[in-house]
Design an enzyme around this catalytic site. Structure first.
Site, PDB file in Angstrom:
ATOM      1  N   GLU A  25       0.834  -1.216   0.000  1.00  0.00           N
ATOM      2  CA  GLU A  25       0.000   0.000   0.000  1.00  0.00           C
ATOM      3  C   GLU A  25       0.863   1.257   0.000  1.00  0.00           C
ATOM      4  OE1 GLU A  25      -1.596   1.765   3.471  1.00  0.00           O
ATOM      5  OE2 GLU A  25      -1.116   0.051   4.735  1.00  0.00           O
ATOM      6  N   SER A 140     -13.066   1.541  10.363  1.00  0.00           N
ATOM      7  CA  SER A 140     -12.370   1.582   9.072  1.00  0.00           C
ATOM      8  C   SER A 140     -13.059   0.710   8.022  1.00  0.00           C
ATOM      9  CB  SER A 140     -10.928   1.104   9.244  1.00  0.00           C
ATOM     10  OG  SER A 140     -10.288   1.069   7.992  1.00  0.00           O
ATOM     11  N   LYS A 159      -3.401  -1.666  15.338  1.00  0.00           N
ATOM     12  CA  LYS A 159      -2.689  -0.850  16.321  1.00  0.00           C
ATOM     13  C   LYS A 159      -3.467  -0.682  17.607  1.00  0.00           C
ATOM     14  CE  LYS A 159      -0.336   1.920  13.175  1.00  0.00           C
ATOM     15  NZ  LYS A 159      -1.445   1.779  12.250  1.00  0.00           N
TER      16      LYS A 159
HETATM   17  N1  PSU Z   1      -1.685   1.310   9.921  1.00  0.00           N
HETATM   18  C1  PSU Z   1      -0.402   1.766   9.928  1.00  0.00           C
HETATM   19  N2  PSU Z   1      -0.053   2.802   9.148  1.00  0.00           N
HETATM   20  C2  PSU Z   1      -0.944   3.368   8.308  1.00  0.00           C
HETATM   21  C3  PSU Z   1      -2.279   2.837   8.264  1.00  0.00           C
HETATM   22  C4  PSU Z   1      -2.608   1.829   9.088  1.00  0.00           C
HETATM   23  O1  PSU Z   1       0.419   1.245  10.658  1.00  0.00           O
HETATM   24  O2  PSU Z   1      -0.578   4.291   7.604  1.00  0.00           O
HETATM   25  C5  PSU Z   1      -3.228   3.332   7.222  1.00  0.00           C
HETATM   26  C6  PSU Z   1      -3.578   2.140   6.303  1.00  0.00           C
HETATM   27  O3  PSU Z   1      -3.517   2.580   4.964  1.00  0.00           O
HETATM   28  C7  PSU Z   1      -5.003   1.793   6.691  1.00  0.00           C
HETATM   29  C8  PSU Z   1      -5.520   3.169   7.037  1.00  0.00           C
HETATM   30  O4  PSU Z   1      -5.731   1.188   5.662  1.00  0.00           O
HETATM   31  O5  PSU Z   1      -4.443   3.771   7.763  1.00  0.00           O
HETATM   32  C9  PSU Z   1      -6.775   3.116   7.869  1.00  0.00           C
HETATM   33  O6  PSU Z   1      -7.311   4.405   7.907  1.00  0.00           O
HETATM   34  P1  PSU Z   1      -8.792   4.638   8.472  1.00  0.00           P
HETATM   35  O7  PSU Z   1      -8.670   4.273   9.938  1.00  0.00           O
HETATM   36  O8  PSU Z   1      -9.069   6.095   8.237  1.00  0.00           O
HETATM   37  O9  PSU Z   1      -9.673   3.697   7.710  1.00  0.00           O
HETATM   38 MN    MN Z   2     -12.149   6.098   9.966  1.00  0.00          MN
END
Ligand code: PSU
Ligand code: MN
Length: 315
Positions: A25, A140, A159
């Site tokens: 990604e 997410s 995390k």
């Molecule tokens: N976990 C990490 N680093 C990141 C992300 C997740 O250790 O940069 C990013 C990934 O691309 C994941 C996104 O899909 O954050 C999730 O964002 P949200 O919680 O807004 O869906």
């Molecule tokens: Mn979100």
């Protein structure tokens, strides 16, 4: 293949020849790590995939074109660019239709991988259910994507900034296999262990590959989440991180951080509060996931070849 999908020669040749390919990604590059370590890490992760027998395909949208595999120059530009969009499932087609440049999250990278015919994807951590989701409803799109799109995602768990019990419950509801590698408990990203017993445990890339192939053979939609613990030498124990996470979360609340901005804000704050140790750990675990993903991709192809050979053998 859909129209606006560009592959590097390396990725196209690997897919045509039936070589193992691992998707990577780009949100982790643009929103997860600071320059220049984001670029150095992205390149090291690609090298790690190559040195374990697979071809890396880092995914991003550049001026509306969905790239599966980036050149070093494209990666360097993206890693330094300001104001790059963060694209999840909802945003991806809009960005492609309007010529936007954006980095793909886990959800959007899975979609792109499936379009390109890539079955394995390595990242750091997936998005999940945020703490306080009962008030904010911040969950997410990565979780729903895992229930729909048939890609095996190798991560170091989710995390500890998230509500981990709710995240695992939701994946169970969605019927997503959550597989711990080599231990009975789920890892928690920066830490090897958490309090959560893993619903499934597999210790070998070949078993994870066999489960992936079986899921496909049964026609079940959705992927697998492989939870691979961070190497021991690089982990930050959960007790040590807990107060730092609490502080980052309360600052985010005070600053009124919402929606897509939450995860990048917390990561940046935890980086500052750990004096960069969280980033060292993050890099180590992504490399570790890249290695396992390359092995799984190789094993999936080996199983498919065996099945084809059996079918070709006259009874
Ligand atoms: N976990 C990490 N680093 C990141 C992300 C997740 O250790 O940069 C990013 C990934 O691309 C994941 C996104 O899909 O954050 C999730 O964002 P949200 O919680 O807004 O869906
Ligand atoms: Mn979100």
């Amino acid at each position: 293949m859909i129209g606006p999908l560009a592959q590097t020669d390396e990725v196209r040749a690997a897919l045509e020849d039936g070589q193992p390919v691992v998707a990577l990604e780009s949100t982790i590059i643009t929103h997860g790590m600071p320059w220049p370590r984001n670029f150095e890490t992205a390149r090291r992760v690609e090298e790690e995939v190559r040195s374990h027998g697979a071809v890396p395909a880092t995914i991003a949208v550049l001026e509306g074109v969905l790239h599966v595999g980036l050149t070093d120059r494209q990666m360097a530009n993206l890693a330094q660019a300001e104001g790059v969009a963060k694209l999840s499932r909802a945003d991806l087609p809009v960005a492609m239709a309007t010529g936007t440049t954006g980095a793909t999250t886990v959800a959007a990278t899975m979609i792109a991988a499936r379009l390109a015919g890539i079955e394995v994807f390595a990242t750091g951590g997936i998005g999940g259910v945020h703490r306080g989701a009962e008030r904010t409803f911040d969950v997410s799109a990565d979780l729903r994507e895992l229930s729909e799109t048939a890609v095996t995602v190798v991560a170091a768990g989710a995390k500890a900034i998230l509500d981990l019990p709710k995240t695992w419950e939701m994946l169970e509801t969605f019927g997503v296999p959550v597989i711990a590698v080599g231990q009975d408990v789920l890892p928690a990203f920066w830490s090897r262990a958490s309090e959560h017993t893993a619903p499934l445990r597999l210790d070998h890339a070949s078993d994870i590959a066999a489960a992936h192939v079986m899921r496909g053979a049964m026609g079940l939609p959705g992927g697998q989440l492989v939870a691979n613990p961070i190497p021991e030498a690089s982990e930050i124990p959960a007790e040590e991180l807990a107060p730092i996470i609490e502080q980052a979360l309360s600052e985010a609340a005070e600053d009124g951080i919402l929606a897509k901005a939450v995860t990048p804000y917390l990561l940046a704050r935890i980086f500052e509060l750990t004096k960069g140790r969280s980033l060292d750990a993050n890099i180590a675990l992504v490399l570790n996931n890249a290695r396992l993903a390359a092995e799984i991709a190789g094993e999936i192809l080996a199983i498919r070849k065996e099945i084809t050979a059996e079918q070709d053998t006259p009874l």
